[in-house]
Design an enzyme around this catalytic site. Structure first.
Site, PDB file in Angstrom:
ATOM      1  N   ASP A 185       0.877  -1.182   0.000  1.00 60.78           N
ATOM      2  CA  ASP A 185       0.000   0.000   0.000  1.00 60.78           C
ATOM      3  C   ASP A 185       0.911   1.228   0.000  1.00 60.78           C
ATOM      4  O   ASP A 185       2.118   1.114   0.236  1.00 60.78           O
ATOM      5  CB  ASP A 185      -0.876  -0.033   1.282  1.00 60.78           C
ATOM      6  N   HIS A 186       0.336   2.391  -0.268  1.00 59.79           N
ATOM      7  CA  HIS A 186       1.114   3.636  -0.198  1.00 59.79           C
ATOM      8  C   HIS A 186       1.280   4.043   1.271  1.00 59.79           C
ATOM      9  O   HIS A 186       0.278   4.354   1.924  1.00 59.79           O
ATOM     10  CB  HIS A 186       0.355   4.765  -0.923  1.00 59.79           C
TER      11      HIS A 186
ATOM     12  N   TYR B  30      -4.867   3.696   2.211  1.00 55.41           N
ATOM     13  CA  TYR B  30      -6.027   2.806   1.996  1.00 55.41           C
ATOM     14  C   TYR B  30      -6.080   2.298   0.554  1.00 55.41           C
ATOM     15  O   TYR B  30      -7.138   2.214  -0.046  1.00 55.41           O
ATOM     16  CB  TYR B  30      -7.345   3.501   2.368  1.00 55.41           C
ATOM     17  N   HIS B  31      -4.896   1.967   0.017  1.00 55.15           N
ATOM     18  CA  HIS B  31      -4.802   1.466  -1.355  1.00 55.15           C
ATOM     19  C   HIS B  31      -4.140   0.085  -1.400  1.00 55.15           C
ATOM     20  O   HIS B  31      -3.169  -0.113  -2.138  1.00 55.15           O
ATOM     21  CB  HIS B  31      -3.970   2.435  -2.217  1.00 55.15           C
ATOM     22  N   PRO B  32      -4.617  -0.900  -0.614  1.00 53.18           N
ATOM     23  CA  PRO B  32      -3.945  -2.206  -0.654  1.00 53.18           C
ATOM     24  C   PRO B  32      -4.122  -2.880  -2.011  1.00 53.18           C
ATOM     25  O   PRO B  32      -5.208  -2.846  -2.594  1.00 53.18           O
ATOM     26  CB  PRO B  32      -4.651  -3.002   0.446  1.00 53.18           C
TER      27      PRO B  32
END
Ligand SMILES: Cc1cc2nc3c(=O)[nH]c(=O)nc-3n(C[C@H](O)[C@H](O)[C@H](O)COP(=O)(O)OP(=O)(O)OC[C@H]3O[C@@H](n4cnc5c(N)ncnc54)[C@H](O)[C@@H]3O)c2cc1C
Length: 509
Positions: free
Chosen positions: A271-272, A445-447
């Site tokens: 993720d980021h 919140y970018h898994p």
């Protein structure tokens, strides 16, 4: 004889699931039954952009996953919000719209997924999602948009350094979710059944062919042509493993019969990583102050009548991309700018007026993994992001954090400029910044990545088939080999759209 529910069963009505559902219907591939674990998306809270702050952590609209203790972060456990309703995370997200960098797709190095291959799909989904510059940004966001010598009008891009007000999927002041753009219109075909509150517990296989699914209630549903897994980067690999597709030793240790040994299922999770800076002062950003109370009282009425005003704000209004490391030849960090007073003591709603910005690594190198804790679908998986387990991410974050502070100091924010209040003067040296990052790092919140597509040992083929199982496709953010350089909603929808094209082609050939 078993009665089939539809030609295709789609598991999950999230960002990608909505696009794959509509794509199958529009390509005349057959009838579709789309199963969603969460409820409907009719609430005004979903439509009203500002209300996104009430969705995260919600008992019935957020899966509320958590990481395992992250060793590089002093064993902190981080929240992983994921939308649980029609529209999925596309119904609770901040509506920021980015394709990513075009070379992100070339660098995936997967046949059929170059920048030229994905471009038509982006153009198609944008003709449905209608992303455009946020209509009425806060004056602070307008000011931030002129940082880094930007013109203030052009939205920022991960292709080059610059700031700007974001493009958002908001139409007439309301969230335009992937369900609005794809799923709901597809119902008119008469070929689509959408079932809410229908959580799939496991897939049903016969002779290495996907036959259908079993719901948590025990009900079994069968598909004539196949099953598409669109349950997102956390649930898709977990569901596959519970069904017997995953690393054999891991499955056996939980007593799950192995259908297909797939060692990479659940691996490559990333993720980021992001870390933020808080500013506060009177008459600065949106917040809870005596002076702003009248505006908050009027806001619902203004919004009800005109769909304008502060409730039409998606909070994450502006941002920037820049080269944090001197050696970078392309932006390596993204900034989100929020003209709202965010608490730094763990609360989002606090008294005061201010603004917040975070900086995140565009192309993180740290990798983690996801494993089951139990064969029981009610037990959440062990989710390890492996944050900062690659030293480059920390170096980029330290450099990005320092430059972000300077950008915020110099940004033309006028009289709304406010002092940095956290972490402020106690965190100045590189060592202090590193410790601050370890104390406060979270994710955007970018898994992605847990069912990466590709050749060789990748569990999913470039045409999105689950390798070794017939009649099963994966279409969601989990198939990204590596995360795109910006927010991931548009790429996830693009993947859903392309999956439908592949599946329809396979059935017409
Ligand atoms: C709070 C938040 C803010 C974000 N902000 C942005 C942003 O501003 N811009 C951006 O580009 N991206 C943003 N993102 C990320 C973006 O929304 C996601 O990358 C994208 O939605 C992922 O799409 P997906 O289809 O892979 O998964 P999802 O959209 O999460 O869809 C998965 C769906 O499957 C359902 N499901 C899961 N398991 C089952 C099961 N067993 N049975 C049935 N159904 C199941 C889920 O309930 C969900 O509806 C944000 C995400 C969050 C959580």
């Amino acid at each position: 004889m078993r009665e089939s529910t539809a030609d295709f069963i789609v598991v999950g009505a999230g960002s990608a699931g909505c696009a794959v559902t509509a794509g199958l219907i529009e390509a005349n591939a057959g009838t579709v039954c789309t199963l969603e674990a969460g409820g409907a998306d009719r609430s005004a809270l979903i439509k009203t952009p500002f209300a996104l702050m009430f969705m995260m952590g919600s008992r019935n609209r957020d899966w509320r996953f958590e990481t395992t203790p992250q060793s590089a972060l002093g064993d902190r456990v981080l929240a992983i919000p994921r939308g649980k309703m029609i529209g999925g995370s596309g119904s609770i997200n901040s509506m920021v719209w980015f394709r990513g960098r075009m070379d992100d797709f070339d660098n995936w190095d997967v046949h059929g997924w170059s920048s030229a291959d994905v471009l038509p799909a982006f153009e198609h989904i944008e003709s449905r999602m209608h992303p455009k510059r946020l209509a009425q940004p806060h004056p602070l966001a307008e000011g931030f948009a002129r940082a880094l010598n930007s013109d203030g009008q052009t939205p920022p891009s991960p292709e080059y350094e610059g700031a700007g007000v974001f493009n958002v999927n908001i139409q007439n002041g309301q969230r335009r979710s992937p369900a609005d753009a794809f799923l709901h219109p597809a119902k008119a075909s008469g070929k689509l059944t959408v079932r809410t509150d229908s959580r799939v517990a496991k897939m049903l296989f016969k002779d290495k062919r996907a036959m259908g699914v079993e719901l948590l209630s025990g009900q079994q549903l069968f598909a004539r042509k196949g099953v598409v897994l669109s349950a997102g980067s956390i649930e898709s690999p977990a569901l596959l493993m519970r069904s017997g597709v995953g690393p054999a030793a891991h499955l056996k240790s939980l007593g799950i019969p192995v259908i297909k040994d797939a060692p990479e299922v659940g691996q490559n999770l990333h993720d980021h990583p992001v870390v933020g800076v808080h500013h506060a002062g009177p008459s600065s950003g949106y917040g809870l102050t005596l002076a702003q109370l009248p505006a908050w009282f009027i806001a619902p009425l203004t919004y009800l009548i005109s769909k304008k005003g502060r409730l039409a704000s998606n909070l994450v209004e502006a941002g920037a991309f820049f080269n944090a490391r001197e050696t970078s030849t392309k932006p390596d960090v993204q900034v989100h700018f929020i003209p709202y007073m965010m608490g730094w003591q763990g609360k989002t709603r606090v008294w005061g007026s201010g603004y917040f910005a975070d900086v995140g690594v565009c192309r993180p190198k740290s990798r983690g993994s996801l494993q089951l804790r139990s064969a029981d679908a009610n037990v959440k998986p062990a989710i390890d992001f492996g944050l900062l387990n690659h030293p480059d991410d920390l170096t980029t974050l330290i450099a990005g954090f320092k430059r972000l502070r300077n950008i915020l100091k110099d940004a033309p924010l006028g009289t709304r400029h406010a002092p940095e209040v956290f972490p402020a003067k106690n965190v100045l040296t590189d060592e202090q910044i590193e410790q601050h990052i370890r104390n406060r790092l979270s994710t955007a919140y970018h898994p992605v990545g847990t069912l990466r597509m590709g050749e060789g040992t990748a569990p999913v083929s470039p045409r999105l088939r689950c390798k070794g199982i017939d009649g099963l496709w994966v279409a969601d953010a989990s198939v990204m080999p590596s995360v795109t350089s910006a927010n991931t909603n548009a790429p996830s929808i693009m993947i859903g759209h392309r999956a439908a094209q592949f599946i329809a082609q396979d059935y017409s050939s």
